[in-house]
Design a protein around this motif. Structure first.
Motif, PDB file in Angstrom:
ATOM      1  N   LEU A  86      19.393 -50.096 -35.465  1.00 41.49           N
ATOM      2  CA  LEU A  86      20.659 -49.372 -35.352  1.00 41.49           C
ATOM      3  C   LEU A  86      20.530 -47.940 -35.840  1.00 41.49           C
ATOM      4  O   LEU A  86      21.308 -47.059 -35.460  1.00 41.49           O
ATOM      5  CB  LEU A  86      21.753 -50.090 -36.151  1.00 41.49           C
ATOM      6  CG  LEU A  86      22.228 -51.444 -35.619  1.00 41.49           C
ATOM      7  CD1 LEU A  86      23.218 -52.073 -36.589  1.00 41.49           C
ATOM      8  CD2 LEU A  86      22.854 -51.283 -34.238  1.00 41.49           C
ATOM      9  N   GLN A  87      19.551 -47.706 -36.707  1.00 42.68           N
ATOM     10  CA  GLN A  87      19.347 -46.369 -37.264  1.00 42.68           C
ATOM     11  C   GLN A  87      18.115 -45.692 -36.639  1.00 42.68           C
ATOM     12  O   GLN A  87      17.598 -44.704 -37.181  1.00 42.68           O
ATOM     13  CB  GLN A  87      19.154 -46.469 -38.793  1.00 42.68           C
ATOM     14  CG  GLN A  87      20.037 -47.479 -39.502  1.00 42.68           C
ATOM     15  CD  GLN A  87      21.513 -47.206 -39.335  1.00 42.68           C
ATOM     16  OE1 GLN A  87      21.904 -46.081 -39.050  1.00 42.68           O
ATOM     17  NE2 GLN A  87      22.347 -48.226 -39.521  1.00 42.68           N
ATOM     18  N   ASP A  88      17.621 -46.253 -35.533  1.00 36.45           N
ATOM     19  CA  ASP A  88      16.419 -45.716 -34.877  1.00 36.45           C
ATOM     20  C   ASP A  88      15.210 -45.735 -35.810  1.00 36.45           C
ATOM     21  O   ASP A  88      14.393 -44.796 -35.833  1.00 36.45           O
ATOM     22  CB  ASP A  88      16.660 -44.292 -34.358  1.00 36.45           C
ATOM     23  CG  ASP A  88      17.709 -44.253 -33.252  1.00 36.45           C
ATOM     24  OD1 ASP A  88      17.838 -45.263 -32.540  1.00 36.45           O
ATOM     25  OD2 ASP A  88      18.396 -43.238 -33.126  1.00 36.45           O
ATOM     26  N   VAL A  89      15.095 -46.800 -36.582  1.00 38.82           N
ATOM     27  CA  VAL A  89      13.992 -46.964 -37.527  1.00 38.82           C
ATOM     28  C   VAL A  89      13.219 -48.232 -37.154  1.00 38.82           C
ATOM     29  O   VAL A  89      13.811 -49.228 -36.723  1.00 38.82           O
ATOM     30  CB  VAL A  89      14.523 -47.071 -38.971  1.00 38.82           C
ATOM     31  CG1 VAL A  89      13.417 -47.472 -39.941  1.00 38.82           C
ATOM     32  CG2 VAL A  89      15.151 -45.741 -39.401  1.00 38.82           C
ATOM     33  N   SER A  90      11.916 -48.213 -37.308  1.00 38.33           N
ATOM     34  CA  SER A  90      11.068 -49.376 -37.040  1.00 38.33           C
ATOM     35  C   SER A  90      10.706 -50.077 -38.348  1.00 38.33           C
ATOM     36  O   SER A  90      10.728 -49.468 -39.425  1.00 38.33           O
ATOM     37  CB  SER A  90       9.783 -48.949 -36.322  1.00 38.33           C
ATOM     38  OG  SER A  90      10.082 -48.378 -35.065  1.00 38.33           O
ATOM     39  N   VAL A  91      10.363 -51.363 -38.236  1.00 39.84           N
ATOM     40  CA  VAL A  91       9.951 -52.150 -39.399  1.00 39.84           C
ATOM     41  C   VAL A  91       8.513 -52.605 -39.213  1.00 39.84           C
ATOM     42  O   VAL A  91       8.163 -53.217 -38.194  1.00 39.84           O
ATOM     43  CB  VAL A  91      10.870 -53.386 -39.591  1.00 39.84           C
ATOM     44  CG1 VAL A  91      10.337 -54.268 -40.721  1.00 39.84           C
ATOM     45  CG2 VAL A  91      12.300 -52.950 -39.886  1.00 39.84           C
ATOM     46  N   ALA A  92       7.669 -52.295 -40.186  1.00 40.23           N
ATOM     47  CA  ALA A  92       6.280 -52.755 -40.196  1.00 40.23           C
ATOM     48  C   ALA A  92       6.181 -53.918 -41.173  1.00 40.23           C
ATOM     49  O   ALA A  92       6.558 -53.784 -42.338  1.00 40.23           O
ATOM     50  CB  ALA A  92       5.344 -51.624 -40.618  1.00 40.23           C
ATOM     51  N   VAL A  93       5.720 -55.078 -40.703  1.00 46.34           N
ATOM     52  CA  VAL A  93       5.682 -56.293 -41.518  1.00 46.34           C
ATOM     53  C   VAL A  93       4.283 -56.516 -42.073  1.00 46.34           C
ATOM     54  O   VAL A  93       3.292 -56.457 -41.341  1.00 46.34           O
ATOM     55  CB  VAL A  93       6.116 -57.517 -40.686  1.00 46.34           C
ATOM     56  CG1 VAL A  93       6.082 -58.779 -41.540  1.00 46.34           C
ATOM     57  CG2 VAL A  93       7.515 -57.304 -40.108  1.00 46.34           C
ATOM     58  N   PHE A  94       4.224 -56.792 -43.380  1.00 47.99           N
ATOM     59  CA  PHE A  94       2.960 -57.072 -44.056  1.00 47.99           C
ATOM     60  C   PHE A  94       3.065 -58.423 -44.758  1.00 47.99           C
ATOM     61  O   PHE A  94       3.894 -58.586 -45.652  1.00 47.99           O
ATOM     62  CB  PHE A  94       2.636 -55.988 -45.090  1.00 47.99           C
ATOM     63  CG  PHE A  94       2.551 -54.599 -44.522  1.00 47.99           C
ATOM     64  CD1 PHE A  94       1.352 -54.112 -44.038  1.00 47.99           C
ATOM     65  CD2 PHE A  94       3.677 -53.785 -44.464  1.00 47.99           C
ATOM     66  CE1 PHE A  94       1.270 -52.822 -43.521  1.00 47.99           C
ATOM     67  CE2 PHE A  94       3.603 -52.500 -43.940  1.00 47.99           C
ATOM     68  CZ  PHE A  94       2.397 -52.019 -43.464  1.00 47.99           C
ATOM     69  N   CYS A  95       2.247 -59.387 -44.341  1.00 46.61           N
ATOM     70  CA  CYS A  95       2.190 -60.671 -45.043  1.00 46.61           C
ATOM     71  C   CYS A  95       1.033 -60.609 -46.031  1.00 46.61           C
ATOM     72  O   CYS A  95      -0.140 -60.637 -45.648  1.00 46.61           O
ATOM     73  CB  CYS A  95       1.985 -61.825 -44.056  1.00 46.61           C
ATOM     74  SG  CYS A  95       1.906 -63.430 -44.861  1.00 46.61           S
ATOM     75  N   THR A  96       1.359 -60.496 -47.310  1.00 48.69           N
ATOM     76  CA  THR A  96       0.338 -60.242 -48.331  1.00 48.69           C
ATOM     77  C   THR A  96       0.014 -61.442 -49.215  1.00 48.69           C
ATOM     78  O   THR A  96      -0.960 -61.404 -49.957  1.00 48.69           O
ATOM     79  CB  THR A  96       0.799 -59.105 -49.250  1.00 48.69           C
ATOM     80  OG1 THR A  96       1.962 -59.543 -49.975  1.00 48.69           O
ATOM     81  CG2 THR A  96       1.142 -57.856 -48.442  1.00 48.69           C
ATOM     82  N   ARG A  97       0.858 -62.483 -49.164  1.00 49.30           N
ATOM     83  CA  ARG A  97       0.700 -63.638 -50.063  1.00 49.30           C
ATOM     84  C   ARG A  97       0.608 -63.195 -51.524  1.00 49.30           C
ATOM     85  O   ARG A  97      -0.047 -63.828 -52.352  1.00 49.30           O
ATOM     86  CB  ARG A  97      -0.524 -64.464 -49.678  1.00 49.30           C
ATOM     87  CG  ARG A  97      -0.396 -65.108 -48.306  1.00 49.30           C
ATOM     88  CD  ARG A  97      -1.498 -66.076 -48.002  1.00 49.30           C
ATOM     89  NE  ARG A  97      -1.267 -66.743 -46.733  1.00 49.30           N
ATOM     90  CZ  ARG A  97      -2.068 -67.653 -46.199  1.00 49.30           C
ATOM     91  NH1 ARG A  97      -3.190 -67.997 -46.830  1.00 49.30           N
ATOM     92  NH2 ARG A  97      -1.777 -68.222 -45.043  1.00 49.30           N
ATOM     93  N   SER A  98       1.256 -62.089 -51.831  1.00 44.81           N
ATOM     94  CA  SER A  98       1.290 -61.511 -53.186  1.00 44.81           C
ATOM     95  C   SER A  98      -0.095 -61.134 -53.701  1.00 44.81           C
ATOM     96  O   SER A  98      -0.306 -61.035 -54.912  1.00 44.81           O
ATOM     97  CB  SER A  98       1.991 -62.476 -54.165  1.00 44.81           C
ATOM     98  OG  SER A  98       3.307 -62.743 -53.742  1.00 44.81           O
ATOM     99  N   ASP A  99      -1.029 -60.926 -52.805  1.00 45.15           N
ATOM    100  CA  ASP A  99      -2.380 -60.512 -53.183  1.00 45.15           C
ATOM    101  C   ASP A  99      -2.354 -59.026 -53.538  1.00 45.15           C
ATOM    102  O   ASP A  99      -2.008 -58.192 -52.695  1.00 45.15           O
ATOM    103  CB  ASP A  99      -3.329 -60.759 -52.006  1.00 45.15           C
ATOM    104  CG  ASP A  99      -4.774 -60.423 -52.345  1.00 45.15           C
ATOM    105  OD1 ASP A  99      -5.047 -59.267 -52.746  1.00 45.15           O
ATOM    106  OD2 ASP A  99      -5.629 -61.304 -52.199  1.00 45.15           O
TER     107      ASP A  99
END
Length: 334
Positions: A86-99
């Motif tokens: 809605l704000q013309d922003v993208s989301v980058a997802v990082f699955c880190t397993r808290s490492d």
């Protein structure tokens, strides 16, 4: 947003919840109306192009500790993505397993790219200690919180959710209400049981501790705990399950004994997984508002650049877990 909050006499967090259309936030109709009227008077509108500081990439990092152990990761990702879009922003997802090494690599990338900030999420509601490395960018906590409030955070209102679920069974006339609790190392399990006990106490109903079965979250655990409950000399007439998966096991145990749901046994779930509406009969349950929580987290992160009072932003917001009444609860038969 600061001006809207002052005119309406509420916090900036409340303004954010109302203007982002978060339905499950515990805000009265009168307060919502006052916020909307104040925004109208000030000609305040949340436009699609949310102002982002010059030189910042229109990207937000979403850190997840896990994606495969529960069905909720998709809700976090979709909610964050939809609000950001809605704000013309993208989301980058990082699955880190808290490492720590994976987290640092992702942070370095986001800092180097001069992105907007980070939403730090946990699939299980829990207290966390955020590594200092995350202080390099604005941060909002999703489904987790710190003991000492350093960052805005949002979690579900599990105590009220457990209370609401139990009240629905009490309103149907049930008094021998069992609770199949989750594992006590899970904060949600402790809070939902607390809500169950509060509702029973408020109704003046003494709890038979034999009806409180602890341990598990799976279909198998639900089946085993329900079988034990239904084998008691004075079995329950209704069962409130820690989650919908345990409720599936509860259905199986009841039917193995030839019991009809809800005529012979009323069952209440929690989480409102997609499968709940497709059970036979459809399961009454409580919504876990992960999608809307993620939307709030993204909006709060974007608003960190609006000149808002940083001390006021440091709060732990709880979202209401609403009841979904379907067909697994019936009035107690005389």
């Amino acid at each position: 947003m600061v001006d809207v909050a002052e005119l309406a006499g509420v916090s900036q967090a409340t303004v954010s919840l109302v203007l982002n259309g978060v339905a499950n936030a515990r805000i009265s109709r009168a307060t919502r109306r006052r916020v909307l009227e104040s925004a109208e008077a000030l000609n305040y509108r949340r436009g699609k192009a949310h102002p982002v500081p010059e030189g910042r990439q229109r990207v937000i990092g979403l850190f997840l500790d896990e994606v495969s152990t529960t069905p909720f990761a998709a809700q976090f990702i979709e909610g964050a993505r939809d609000e950001a879009a809605l704000q013309d922003v993208s989301v980058a997802v990082f699955c880190t397993r808290s490492d720590p090494a994976l987290e640092q690599a992702a942070i370095d990338l986001l800092v180097a790219q001069k992105t907007i900030g980070i939403v730090y999420a946990s699939l299980m509601t829990r207290q966390v200690t955020v590594p200092e490395a995350f202080s390099e960018l604005p941060l909002v906590l999703l489904n987790c919180f710190e003991k000492k409030l350093r960052y805005p955070s949002v979690v579900p209102g599990d105590v009220v959710g457990g209370y609401t679920a139990t009240r629905a069974l009490l309103k149907a006339g049930h008094r021998r209400i069992a609770h199949m609790a989750g594992e006590y190392f899970v904060e949600a399990a402790v809070d939902r049981e607390k809500g169950y006990r509060q509702a029973m106490a408020e109704a003046g109903v003494a709890i038979d501790e034999d009806l409180v079965q602890q341990g598990g979250w799976s279909i198998r655990a639900g089946r085993e705990r329900a079988a034990a409950l239904l084998a008691l000399p004075n079995p329950p007439t209704a069962i409130f399950c820690f989650n919908d998966r345990m409720a599936i096991g509860c259905y199986e145990a009841a039917r193995k004994l030839g019991m009809a749901i809800p005529q012979d046994l009323s069952i209440m779930g929690f989480d409102n997984e997609d499968l709940a509406a497709n059970m036979d009969p459809p399961l009454s349950t409580v919504i876990l508002p992960h999608d809307e929580m993620a939307r709030w987290a993204v909006a709060e992160l974007l608003d960190s650049y609006s000149g808002a009072d940083q001390d006021e932003r440091l709060q732990k917001v709880k979202f209401e877990c609403e009841l979904v009444e379907r067909d697994s609860i019936a009035a107690l038969r005389e």
